[in-house]
Every structure is written in C-alpha cells, then in structure tokens.
Design an enzyme around this catalytic site. Structure first.
Site, PDB file in Angstrom:
ATOM      1  N   GLU A 169      16.513  16.499  26.262  1.00 36.36           N
ATOM      2  CA  GLU A 169      17.075  15.270  26.840  1.00 36.36           C
ATOM      3  C   GLU A 169      16.270  14.765  28.041  1.00 36.36           C
ATOM      4  O   GLU A 169      16.780  14.635  29.151  1.00 36.36           O
ATOM      5  CB  GLU A 169      18.542  15.492  27.212  1.00 36.36           C
ATOM      6  CG  GLU A 169      19.402  15.864  26.011  1.00 36.36           C
ATOM      7  CD  GLU A 169      20.858  16.109  26.355  1.00 36.36           C
ATOM      8  OE1 GLU A 169      21.249  15.927  27.524  1.00 36.36           O
ATOM      9  OE2 GLU A 169      21.618  16.474  25.441  1.00 36.36           O
ATOM     10  N   ASN A 210      13.989  17.888  22.055  1.00 38.87           N
ATOM     11  CA  ASN A 210      15.324  17.637  21.522  1.00 38.87           C
ATOM     12  C   ASN A 210      16.024  16.570  22.357  1.00 38.87           C
ATOM     13  O   ASN A 210      15.949  16.595  23.583  1.00 38.87           O
ATOM     14  CB  ASN A 210      16.120  18.951  21.572  1.00 38.87           C
ATOM     15  CG  ASN A 210      17.445  18.888  20.831  1.00 38.87           C
ATOM     16  OD1 ASN A 210      17.484  18.566  19.648  1.00 38.87           O
ATOM     17  ND2 ASN A 210      18.528  19.212  21.517  1.00 38.87           N
ATOM     18  N   HIS A 246      25.068  13.327  17.540  1.00 40.80           N
ATOM     19  CA  HIS A 246      26.474  13.273  17.941  1.00 40.80           C
ATOM     20  C   HIS A 246      26.993  11.874  17.582  1.00 40.80           C
ATOM     21  O   HIS A 246      26.902  10.940  18.382  1.00 40.80           O
ATOM     22  CB  HIS A 246      26.612  13.534  19.440  1.00 40.80           C
ATOM     23  CG  HIS A 246      26.233  14.924  19.853  1.00 40.80           C
ATOM     24  ND1 HIS A 246      26.926  16.033  19.442  1.00 40.80           N
ATOM     25  CD2 HIS A 246      25.208  15.385  20.627  1.00 40.80           C
ATOM     26  CE1 HIS A 246      26.374  17.119  19.947  1.00 40.80           C
ATOM     27  NE2 HIS A 246      25.326  16.748  20.670  1.00 40.80           N
ATOM     28  N   GLU A 274      22.474  19.028  16.380  1.00 40.66           N
ATOM     29  CA  GLU A 274      23.784  19.170  17.035  1.00 40.66           C
ATOM     30  C   GLU A 274      24.826  18.266  16.371  1.00 40.66           C
ATOM     31  O   GLU A 274      25.628  17.621  17.047  1.00 40.66           O
ATOM     32  CB  GLU A 274      23.671  18.848  18.529  1.00 40.66           C
ATOM     33  CG  GLU A 274      22.661  19.691  19.271  1.00 40.66           C
ATOM     34  CD  GLU A 274      22.595  19.408  20.764  1.00 40.66           C
ATOM     35  OE1 GLU A 274      23.572  18.841  21.317  1.00 40.66           O
ATOM     36  OE2 GLU A 274      21.580  19.758  21.394  1.00 40.66           O
ATOM     37  N   ASP A 276      27.823  16.332  14.890  1.00 37.20           N
ATOM     38  CA  ASP A 276      29.268  16.203  14.773  1.00 37.20           C
ATOM     39  C   ASP A 276      29.589  14.722  14.604  1.00 37.20           C
ATOM     40  O   ASP A 276      28.715  13.868  14.792  1.00 37.20           O
ATOM     41  CB  ASP A 276      30.040  16.831  15.950  1.00 37.20           C
ATOM     42  CG  ASP A 276      29.497  16.467  17.328  1.00 37.20           C
ATOM     43  OD1 ASP A 276      29.049  15.307  17.516  1.00 37.20           O
ATOM     44  OD2 ASP A 276      29.520  17.318  18.225  1.00 37.20           O
TER      45      ASP A 276
END
Length: 486
Positions: A169, A210, A246, A274, A276
């Site tokens: 990030e 990432n 996400h 990651e 979701d």
C-alpha cells in the site's frame, strides 16, 4: 482481538459489466460438491479444483483463529495457501528496535506445514501497523532499520514461503506516493531498496508489491503499472503484483482482466491477495446470489489471464472478517457464514473453477429431418502444445509453462521433457516435480494435475539460477511425443 489489518475507509467504486456466472447455474453445477449444511466436506475442495487449473486458492488467518476448531477445519481442508493476517507485520515481529519475536507467526507456519499449505509472507514494509519507534527515527537511520528488519525476517523464513508482500500500500488514491516514514527518508527509491534487500536475504522466494483499489484501470493502478515498468527496466528483482480486491457487492471492475493483462505483459505474475465482497446487512437472498456472481467473476478472470497464479480470500468466514468492524452495517463478505457453513458464493466459486458445469437444458424445437452426420478426420491420439513466460533478474529467473493436450485422448500421468539453456539450473518448482536440475530435464505431474483431458491444459513453474541466458526452454516432448511451441 485486533482486526486483520489497520483499515481505512475505501471509496466505493461505481463499476458495471463484470464477468458473471449465475447463482442458479453455480448452485446446480456444484450440487454434488458440498452436502447441505457442511462447511468443508471431504472430497472435492476449492483447493483441489483450483490446483487442477494450475492456480491456488488461499485464505488469511491469525494465530487466535487456531483456537477455533470450526474455522481451522475449513481452512485446513479448503485452502492451499495461507497468509498470516497480522503476525508477520512489523509491530508484531520487531516491536522494539533489534528485538524480534517470531513465535506468533511460527505457529501459523506450523499450521500451514501440517496441512501441506504454501505460505505467503505479509508484509515487510507498510506504513500501518508500524511500531512508533520507526516513525521516531531520524531520516538518516530509516534505511538501515528497514534493511535490518527485512534481512532478519526474510532470513528467518528463508526456504519456507512461496512469496513475500515486500512493500504494501505505497500509493494514495490519486497515484501519488504515501508520505510515510520510508518515503520521507528515501523517496521513491525505498521500494527498489526493499526489494533488493529481500532478494539478498532469500534468492528463491517470490517478491511482490501489494495494494488495494488497483484492480481496475484508474490513476492508482496506472501509478503501480508505471512503478513496475520502471523497476523491471532497472533490473530490480520483482516477481509479482498483488491486487487486494476488497470489493463492494456488484462492483467488480469491468476492466479487471485488461488491467491484470497489462501487468503480466511487463513480465510479472499477478495474484488476487485479499478478496472479500461486502454487502449491507442483513444479507438477502438476492445479495447472496450477486455475491456468487462476483466471486465467480474474479475466478474466471484469473483463469483467463496467463500469469494470474492464485486467489486468496481475506479470512475464512464472516465470523472472522474485518469488514463489520470497519464498515458499520456491512458484512457477509466471505464464502462462509458466521458458523462456517458454505454460502451460495462457495458453490458459484466451485462452478467457476470447473467443478463439472451443468449441462444446459435444450430448448424445445420443431422436429425436422435427421441431419446427415458430417464425416470428420480423427485428431491424433497424443499431441501437445507448450507456451511459457519468463521473468528474470540478476542471476535468477522464474519460468511458467503450460502444456495443452491437443490430441483426442486424455493424458494420464504426464511427463514433459525439455532442454534448459546452458547455465540455467532449477532451484525450486511448483505444480510439477522437475529432475534433474539442468540440461535435459523432465517435469512430472503432481497428485492433483495428473490428467489432461483433450483440449485441457496443465500449468507449472519453476525458479532457477542463470549465468546470462534467460531464454525459455526448447525441445519439448510430452510422454515422448514432440510438442509445438508458441
């Protein structure tokens, strides 16, 4: 108990036109996969379905999750890659300067090893979950502290991990670099420095950048693309880019595939790291069906992009997800509910991974004369085609190969022989067993990808050292039959 990651609000994206698999089709096609009410039945799993397609399907857990029997039963059976959600981050590993604590992460490493799961290290350099002592350092001491932290942690897990999220990030939403302790001390060069330090500590682990909100084509993903392009042109060791994914229900970017492909064209692999998919609570049947389509969209996109190596869901079930604590009123973001029972998105994901797609019911039509069959010439019983890609740095490289059965009969228990260029020597491999390490080598199938049906493919890869020649192998033959190459 801490949330998985120190979160910050993510601006919802307004995107339409995602790839989709209908929930009805998904449920029908995966009906034999999972008996009703069971969270992780024996037999066919997301892990085995994904690995049969040449990718992995992973999850993230914390050491506290190891005390949850329902959670660990699902994690250990359904997923093939494990990401420690917090335990490898700086504030846990090095809470005070020079004092390292690996016990929490080691517990998760042991769990993964006991369940034959690969491991993803997360994360070495991140502005968040950073102990206060790092931010308090004079600027001229930050680089040394960063290098020492990376060298110590990567060295501790040398040979045990598939990949490291080396820098996490680093971008703002507008594509500018975050003004954190590392950027303030070293400028944009901290990224290359971190990657080089990690490579020196473990020459064989894959090194990733990432970030979130880079899944579609936008200013932030453009910034990541330009950074990767610059790093590769400088010979900085970089193997992959992680797209956190996400998502908000129904907002999987329509440009996801095109975006992933432009990164793989730079010579790096890509992964969804990651995943979701949050929705407003309480969850409705309509929303759960849409969630199935969203998961299926991500999976089918990854399968369609050569160089997309896997997908990791952040958390196992809704009961351990970080979403409700960060986005009040939202949740139900994973494949499993609060009791670790499979949701419609599980069936949709299994169907997208190829668990025996349902045969459409024929549309009734007016009977007509029976057509005369058109004669055809049978194809060869055994024939094959091989494609591949290579990413290299200094004295190392990663190669990914795909062998396609272009014949008319299934290949069972395959062996693909090929010639490595002079100076290349295999140091590790995945989805195949390679022997010997140099010269004329043979890659043999592993348990989960031993059968290649007509028209189907098997993918595998390896890491190698080189002395200057980074070309792809030549002289491919499948079980003694020469293959064509592209």
């Amino acid at each position: 108990m801490r949330t998985f990651r120190t979160p910050r609000p993510r601006r919802p994206r307004r995107v339409v036109g995602a790839l989709a698999v209908t929930a009805a089709t998904a449920l029908a096609s995966a009906a034999t996969l999972l008996p009703a009410g069971q969270a992780g039945a024996a037999g066919t799993t997301l892990r085995s379905l994904a690995e049969a397609k040449g990718i992995y399907f992973g999850t993230a857990i914390t050491q506290g999750d190891l005390n949850n029997a329902a959670l660990t039963a699902v994690a250990g059976s359904q997923f093939g890659m494990l990401t420690p959600a917090n335990e490898m981050k700086w504030d846990t590993v090095e809470p005070s300067r020079g004092s390292f604590n690996y016990a929490p992460a080691d517990r998760l490493v042991s769990f993964a090893q006991a369940h034959s799961m690969r491991l993803r290290g997360h994360t070495l350099v991140w502005h968040s979950q950073l102990p206060s002592w790092v931010g308090a350092l004079p600027a001229n001491q930050v680089q040394a502290a960063m290098r020492n932290h990376i060298t110590n942690e990567v060295g501790h897990y040398k040979g045990k991990l598939y990949a490291w999220d080396v820098v996490n990030e680093m971008f703002n939403e507008d594509g500018g670099f975050r003004t954190d302790a590392f950027y303030n001390a070293m400028g944009v060069g901290f990224v290359a420095d971190a990657l080089r330090t990690a490579r020196a500590a473990d020459p064989n682990v894959k090194l990733y950048l990432n970030d979130y909100n880079i899944e579609g084509l936008n200013a932030k993903s453009d910034a990541m693309y330009n950074l990767v392009k610059s790093l590769k042109s400088q010979g900085v060791p970089l193997d992959g880019v992680g797209f956190q994914a996400h998502f908000v229900l129904g907002q999987v970017p329509s440009s996801l595939k095109a975006n992933l492909e432009r990164f793989t064209a730079l010579g790096v692999e890509v992964a969804v790291t990651e995943l979701d998919d949050r929705m407003q609570l309480p969850a409705s049947s309509t929303a759960l069906a849409q969630q199935g389509r969203d998961y299926a969209s991500v999976i089918t996109t990854c399968l369609a992009v050569r160089g997309c190596v896997g997908i990791t869901q952040w958390g196992v079930g809704d009961g351990d997800s970080w979403i409700p604590g960060t986005f009040p009123g939202y949740g139900a973001a994973t494949l499993y509910d609060n009791n670790y029972q499979a949701k419609p998105a599980y069936a949709a994901s299994a169907a997208a991974l190829g668990s025996g797609a349902a045969t459409p019911t024929p549309t009734p039509s007016t009977p007509g004369p029976t057509p005369t069959p058109t004669p055809s010439t049978p194809g060869p019983a055994v024939s094959c085609a091989v494609t591949g890609s290579v990413s290299s740095w200094d004295t190392g490289l990663v190669e990914n190969l795909t062998v396609t059965n272009t014949g008319s009969t299934a290949v069972n228990g395959w062996k693909l022989a090929f010639d490595l260029p002079a100076g290349q020597s295999v140091t590790s491999a995945w989805s195949a067993v390679i022997d010997p390490s140099a010269g004329r080598v043979t890659a043999g199938n592993v348990e989960y990808n031993g059968t290649i049906a007509p028209g189907a493919s098997a993918s595998f890869g390896f890491q190698a050292t080189h002395t200057g020649d980074v070309a792809l192998p030549t002289g491919f033959s499948l079980d003694g039959t020469p293959c064509t190459t592209a």
